[in-house]
Design a protein around this motif. Sequence first.
Motif, PDB file in Angstrom:
ATOM      1  N   THR A 108      39.382  37.898  36.025  1.00 50.88           N
ATOM      2  CA  THR A 108      39.141  39.052  34.898  1.00 50.88           C
ATOM      3  C   THR A 108      39.661  38.362  33.441  1.00 50.88           C
ATOM      4  O   THR A 108      40.231  37.312  33.669  1.00 50.88           O
ATOM      5  CB  THR A 108      40.323  39.781  34.927  1.00 50.88           C
ATOM      6  OG1 THR A 108      40.356  40.709  36.307  1.00 50.88           O
ATOM      7  CG2 THR A 108      40.598  41.095  34.033  1.00 50.88           C
ATOM      8  N   ALA A 151      41.279  37.167  30.201  1.00 50.28           N
ATOM      9  CA  ALA A 151      42.569  37.270  29.595  1.00 50.28           C
ATOM     10  C   ALA A 151      42.616  36.428  28.371  1.00 50.28           C
ATOM     11  O   ALA A 151      41.579  35.705  28.098  1.00 50.28           O
ATOM     12  CB  ALA A 151      43.633  36.778  30.516  1.00 50.28           C
ATOM     13  N   TYR A 177      46.495  40.874  28.290  1.00 50.53           N
ATOM     14  CA  TYR A 177      45.464  41.824  28.633  1.00 50.53           C
ATOM     15  C   TYR A 177      45.270  42.895  27.743  1.00 50.53           C
ATOM     16  O   TYR A 177      46.190  43.354  27.318  1.00 50.53           O
ATOM     17  CB  TYR A 177      45.512  42.124  30.005  1.00 50.53           C
ATOM     18  CG  TYR A 177      45.447  41.018  31.115  1.00 50.53           C
ATOM     19  CD1 TYR A 177      44.311  40.752  31.937  1.00 50.53           C
ATOM     20  CD2 TYR A 177      46.633  40.282  31.321  1.00 50.53           C
ATOM     21  CE1 TYR A 177      44.240  39.762  32.654  1.00 50.53           C
ATOM     22  CE2 TYR A 177      46.506  39.236  32.215  1.00 50.53           C
ATOM     23  CZ  TYR A 177      45.457  39.013  32.936  1.00 50.53           C
ATOM     24  OH  TYR A 177      45.366  37.994  33.826  1.00 50.53           O
ATOM     25  N   VAL A 188      40.764  48.881  28.522  1.00 52.02           N
ATOM     26  CA  VAL A 188      39.661  48.186  29.427  1.00 52.02           C
ATOM     27  C   VAL A 188      38.690  49.409  30.229  1.00 52.02           C
ATOM     28  O   VAL A 188      37.579  48.862  30.303  1.00 52.02           O
ATOM     29  CB  VAL A 188      40.734  47.758  30.785  1.00 52.02           C
ATOM     30  CG1 VAL A 188      39.797  47.497  31.816  1.00 52.02           C
ATOM     31  CG2 VAL A 188      41.557  46.757  30.345  1.00 52.02           C
TER      32      VAL A 188
END
Length: 246
Positions: free
Chosen positions: A91, A93, A175, A181
Amino acid sequence: MENIIYQSMKAAIRILENQNVIANNLANISTTGFKETFNLTIKNENVKNLYKTQTQKYYNFSEGILTNTQRKLDLIVKKDGWFVIKDINGTEAYTKNGHLQINSQGQLTIQNHKVVGNKGDIKIPNNINVKILSNGVIKTIDEKQNKNFEKEIGSLKLVRFPKNNLIQKSNGFFYLKNKEVDQYSTIPHDNTVRVQSEVLETSNVNPTKNMIDMISNARQFEMNMKMISMYDQNIEHANQLLNVNN
């Protein structure tokens, strides 16, 4: 009385949470690009004129002290820009730590996590000098016949977004919050973000303030423990009086 001990226990738990945050700040004083964290306690009054407390975490995004390293792979990202890495789950970051390394596979890394490129993976050839331009473009420098020949081999992905959209996880990286997201699969590269080489940004932790806060929290915790102890003593005395009367 039960309300007193309940409130004292809640306050003690909240103080312990604050102490953990402060301890983490102090432990990261020497961590490059680390951002100071605080717990903010908010009191909300309800219809019964009682207060309900809520704790929110917030971050000090002010710039740390800049130090010259004379190392071409040490970078700062200016203003509200961020470097992008891939965590262990793959993911994206975000970090302010610009201490780049080259691993055995020729990949650029930050804290052993692969740095994300703007146009795909970045591969650094062996035994070659590189430089990183202010726009994140990476070039190799090959010296032949007293002349330098430069070749672009990739570029860093640099991003920018509102700071209140960020949340920090236990791995130390930031994040986007869940709602962000869901809105974006990945954040696009921002061509306006600039970097500077041979410089690192130190942690922005204020050790003096954190030590004072830690001492203050310790005193508050002790006060709440004394209140709980006094409550226990009062209950014990009350039970003794009841036993005598019986």
